[in-house]
Design an enzyme around this catalytic site. Structure first.
Site, short mmCIF file in Angstrom:
data_model
loop_
_atom_site.label_atom_id
_atom_site.label_comp_id
_atom_site.label_asym_id
_atom_site.label_seq_id
_atom_site.Cartn_x
_atom_site.Cartn_y
_atom_site.Cartn_z
N CYS A 8 4.29 3.46 0.34
CA CYS A 8 3.32 4.22 1.14
C CYS A 8 2.19 4.76 0.27
CB CYS A 8 3.98 5.43 1.79
SG CYS A 8 5.41 5.09 2.80
N ASP A 9 1.07 4.99 0.90
CA ASP A 9 -0.01 5.73 0.25
C ASP A 9 -0.85 6.38 1.33
OD1 ASP A 9 -1.14 6.05 -2.62
OD2 ASP A 9 -2.87 5.95 -1.29
N THR A 10 -1.34 7.59 1.04
CA THR A 10 -2.13 8.35 1.99
C THR A 10 -3.44 8.80 1.34
OG1 THR A 10 -0.12 9.19 3.06
CG2 THR A 10 -2.16 10.41 3.49
N LYS A 63 2.82 -0.85 -4.34
CA LYS A 63 3.97 -0.01 -4.66
C LYS A 63 5.27 -0.64 -4.17
CE LYS A 63 1.33 4.29 -4.55
NZ LYS A 63 1.15 5.59 -3.86
#
Length: 183
Positions: A67-69, A51
Site C-alpha cells: 500500500c501507499d497513500t 512494495k
C-alpha cells in the site's frame, strides 16, 4: 498466509478489520523517491505494486498486500513531511481547503497481481497559526501523508469527508476486503 508489506501500525490495525486470519508483517526495502508517475493516482499504484512485489519475491506462495497513500492538493502530491517546516507548510496549505487522499493497493501472489486505488475527498476547516505550531510540535504529522492523522488531533478540523474514512488512515478496508475475496 497473508502478508502486509508495511510497517504502518494503522494499516496493521485496519487489516484486522479485513481478515480474521493471522497475517504477518514484512517491510519492503523500496526506495519510494525513485518512483515517479504522471499523476497522484498512478504514483500510489506504482508504489503499492513495487512494495508488494518486493516482498512477494521472497514469499512466492503467500498473498502480499502493498500500500501507499498520498494527499493531493491542487495537483501537488503531499507525502510525509520531513521536518517541522515542511509539516507547517503542508498544514497551512490544507487549512480551509479541500484535498484528495489516494491510497494505492496491490495484492500479489506468484505471478498474479491486482492493483487498484481508492480516493477520498476531505475538506478542512481553517487552522489558526497557533494550532498549527502546536500540532507540528507533536509526533503526529511526521509519518503521515499530508502531515496529518484524521484519527488524531486533525479530526478537529475535518469539515467534510466524501468517501472511505479508513482510506484516509491508509487502508481502504471495504475495497481491500472485496478485492481479497475475489483474488
Amino acid at each position: 498466509m497473508l502478508i502486509l508489506a508495511s510497517s504502518s501500525p494503522r494499516r496493521k490495525e485496519l487489516l484486522t478489520l479485513v481478515t480474521d486470519e493471522p497475517f504477518q508483517i514484512e517491510v519492503s526495502a523500496v526506495d519510494e523517491r525513485a518512483i515517479t508517475a504522471e499523476n497522484a493516482v498512478e504514483l500510489v499504484k506504482k508504489l503499492a505494486m513495487a512494495k508488494a512485489k518486493a516482498v512477494a519475491d521472497r514469499f512466492w506462495s503467500d498473498t502480499v498486500i502493498g500500500c501507499d497513500t498520498v494527499v493531493e492538493l491542487n495537483g501537488e502530491v503531499l507525502g510525509k513531511p520531513a521536518d517541522q517546516q515542511e509539516a507547517t507548510r503542508m498544514i497551512k496549505a490544507l487549512s480551509g481547503a479541500e484535498h484528495l487522499v489516494h491510497t494505492g493497493v496491490c495484492l500479489c501472489r506468484q505471478d498474479k497481481c491486482d492493483v487498484f486505488a481508492v480516493t477520498t475527498r476531505v475538506e478542512f476547516l481553517d487552522w489558526r497559526d497557533d494550532e498549527i505550531r502546536r500540532y507540528v510540535l507533536t509526533s503526529e504529522p511526521y509519518d503521515k501523508a499530508g502531515g496529518y492523522a484524521i484519527q488524531g488531533y486533525a479530526a478537529r478540523f475535518v469539515a467534510k469527508i466524501d468517501g472511505c474514512y479508513f482510506n484516509v488512515m491508509g487502508l481502504p478496508v471495504s475495497a481491500v476486503y472485496h478485492h481479497l475475496r475475489d483474488f
